[in-house]
Design an enzyme around this catalytic site. Structure first.
Site, mmCIF file in Angstrom:
data_model
loop_
_atom_site.group_PDB
_atom_site.id
_atom_site.type_symbol
_atom_site.label_atom_id
_atom_site.label_comp_id
_atom_site.label_asym_id
_atom_site.label_seq_id
_atom_site.Cartn_x
_atom_site.Cartn_y
_atom_site.Cartn_z
ATOM 1 C CB SER A 175 -0.890 0.010 1.242
ATOM 2 O OG SER A 175 -0.081 0.256 2.376
ATOM 3 C CE LYS A 176 -1.009 7.931 0.464
ATOM 4 N NZ LYS A 176 0.043 8.654 1.157
ATOM 5 N NE ARG A 177 -2.476 3.470 5.556
ATOM 6 C CZ ARG A 177 -3.074 2.300 5.704
ATOM 7 N NH1 ARG A 177 -2.624 1.420 6.569
ATOM 8 N NH2 ARG A 177 -4.151 2.010 4.981
#
Ligand code: GLU
Length: 511
Positions: A264-266
């Site tokens: 994920s972007k996170r």
């Protein structure tokens, strides 16, 4: 898969413009594109923007820019045009209602009049509430209400949606191009909304209608869309016939570096690497998320590394240009399992592409980074020459700045601490002689001649050239890095080199 004369291969990428494009999204583009081009087909970009509540300004342009950067140009799109437009679903709104009506007439869909409050109440009353075969008869819809009541509600323009009427227990089967046979039991699927109260279709109706109207033959999309497939199969079956349905390939997930779940972007923010293709600035929060492009990746490297996330050609070869990928791409070599993302490996791909790229081309890519770093390039051909000298040492385009800034301006930070332990008066005298020779133009700006001059002088003064190289390098570039020292002198030229020696000798004499 054959490209028969009567059926041109037509694939599509159908993103919802909701924000930055995750590398998995670009891989979906790539696999669609490779498949289309392999079979001389067409690649279509369709913007799925029917969910106006999720609309984000700038996101469509970002998608177009990303595709342009990667060189994955659509044959048809909102900006490239084509015979099957419009290519934005919001502009196709009038096309969908008739299909929803057809499904209702056939008994495959129904009107639902429940208000948001009524549905909320049900959610409170029934744990894990779903609008489905178990609950629908207790709700307010054209299956549960008497016909006269339904007519009255419709005549009074009571707000309503259209929902799919999921069969009780039917097995739906399709042959996925990557995963093989996939089966669903309709009893596990809820009655998804097909048409909203404002007569805008949901994704589930629009995707089927548009794939049909746009004559899509194959569609590769992320594995996360697999649970939606039974809804789409039923809509296909009831509107156009399953023989018309495109062949789907659900691509495996791109996983976190440790293999534990979807990247994920996170994860990128946490581990310090990009996940989006290009920089994305959220228009609401103004927060910018770094992209591969701005981090210093070449488009060819980005495309290459994405291709290898879930595919190989059956050999050890890892470096492929886009034309070679088109030639070699085959579905039987697309993996079924998720592909772990490894940022170190991604940088390796970039380094390999930097090595094999033309220096003039690289100069056009790195020039903006020099601008940002406020390093002035007076002569473009000089930058091209410098790039040739340092490219082997650069993994990212941004590395060109620390690796070559000393070619454009003398370093101000000098690692004298690495010189001092072995520094003595003999060495100081030697470098004073070199400096004088350089100041007086006694040696031409030629690496070979500079080297022999340096070595002869060292021999004359009874010093080993090997002991002099490190201090010399540090004087010229500030630290223990950079290409061959005489290549550096030849390029910055002896007069400039002399000044750098002087500057450093002054610093050393103060210690
Ligand atoms: N609009 C969907 C998305 O945002 C497309 C899924 C599909 O390709 O069917 O990814």
């Amino acid at each position: 898969m054959e490209n028969s004369a009567d059926q041109m291969v037509r694939v599509r990428f159908a993103p919802s413009p909701t924000g930055g494009l995750h590398l998995g999204g670009v891989r979906t583009v790539l696999f669609n594109y490779l498949f289309a081009k392999k079979y001389n087909g067409q690649f279509i970009l369709r913007i799925e923007d029917t969910d106006q509540s999720r609309f984000v300004p700038g996101a469509e342009q970002y998608i177009l820019d990303t595709l342009a950067w990667c060189g994955l140009t659509p044959d048809e799109s909102p900006i490239h045009g084509g015979a099957y437009g419009p290519y934005r679903q919001s502009e196709r709104k009038p096309m969908y209602k008739q299909y929803a009506s057809q499904l209702i007439e056939q008994g495959n869909a129904y009107y639902a009049f429940d208000t948001a409050d009524e549905l909320d109440a049900k959610r409170k009353e029934i744990p894990n509430f779903q609008y489905n075969r178990a609950t629908r008869m207790g709700l307010k819809n054209s299956l549960s209400l008497p016909a006269a009541e339904v007519t009255r509600l419709l005549n009074e323009n009571t707000p309503h949606v259209v929902r799919i009427n999921m069969p009780d227990s039917e097995e739906l089967v399709f042959e996925d191009l990557i995963r093989g046979e996939v089966k669903f039991d309709t009893s596990m699927v809820d009655d998804k909304v097909l048409l909203k109260a404002d007569e805008m279709p949901t994704y589930h109706l629009a995707v089927v209608v548009d794939d049909f109207l746009m004559k899509i033959t194959h569609a590769f999309r992320g594995e996360e869309w697999l649970p939606s497939a039974p809804v789409h199969i039923l809509v296909w079956k009831n509107l156009f016939g399953l023989d018309q349905m495109p062949q789907w390939g659900h691509l495996p997930l791109i996983l976190k570096p440790d293999g534990n779940g979807k990247l994920s972007k996170r994860d990128g923010d946490r581990l310090g690497f990009p996940v989006f293709a290009m920089d994305w600035t959220d228009p609401n929060t103004k927060e910018t998320t770094i992209g591969f492009k701005e981090r210093g990746f070449l488009p060819a490297a980005f495309v290459n590394l994405l291709a290898m996330l879930g595919w190989n050609d059956g050999t050890d070869q890892e470096l492929f240009s886009l034309p070679t990928l088109i030639e070699k791409f085959s579905l039987d070599r697309v993996h079924k399992g998720g592909a772990k993302f490894d940022y170190e490996k991604a940088k390796w791909f970039n380094q390999e592409w930097i090595k094999q790229s033309d220096n003039t081309y690289l100069a056009t890519l790195v020039a903006p980074y020099f601008d940002t770093a406020k390093i002035e390039i007076h002569e473009p051909s000089y930058l091209v020459k410098v790039i040739g000298l340092v490219k082997e040492r650069c993994q990212l385009l941004t590395d060109f700045i620390p690796q070559s800034s000393f070619f454009f301006a003398a370093p101000t930070e000098i690692d004298t601490a690495s010189i001092l332990p072995k520094w003595d008066a003999n060495k100081a005298a030697f470098f004073t002689t070199v400096m004088d020779a350089y100041t007086n133009d006694a040696v031409p700006n030629d690496a070979t001649q500079l080297e022999s001059h340096f070595k002869t002088l060292a021999a004359e003064q009874g010093l080993k050239p090997g002991d002099l190289m490190l201090p010399f390098r540090i004087m010229l570039v500030g630290g223990k890095f950079g290409p061959g020292v005489f290549d550096i002198v030849a390029n910055i030229e002896t007069k400039d080199a002399a000044k750098r020696i002087q500057y450093c000798l002054d610093l050393l004499s103060k210690n």
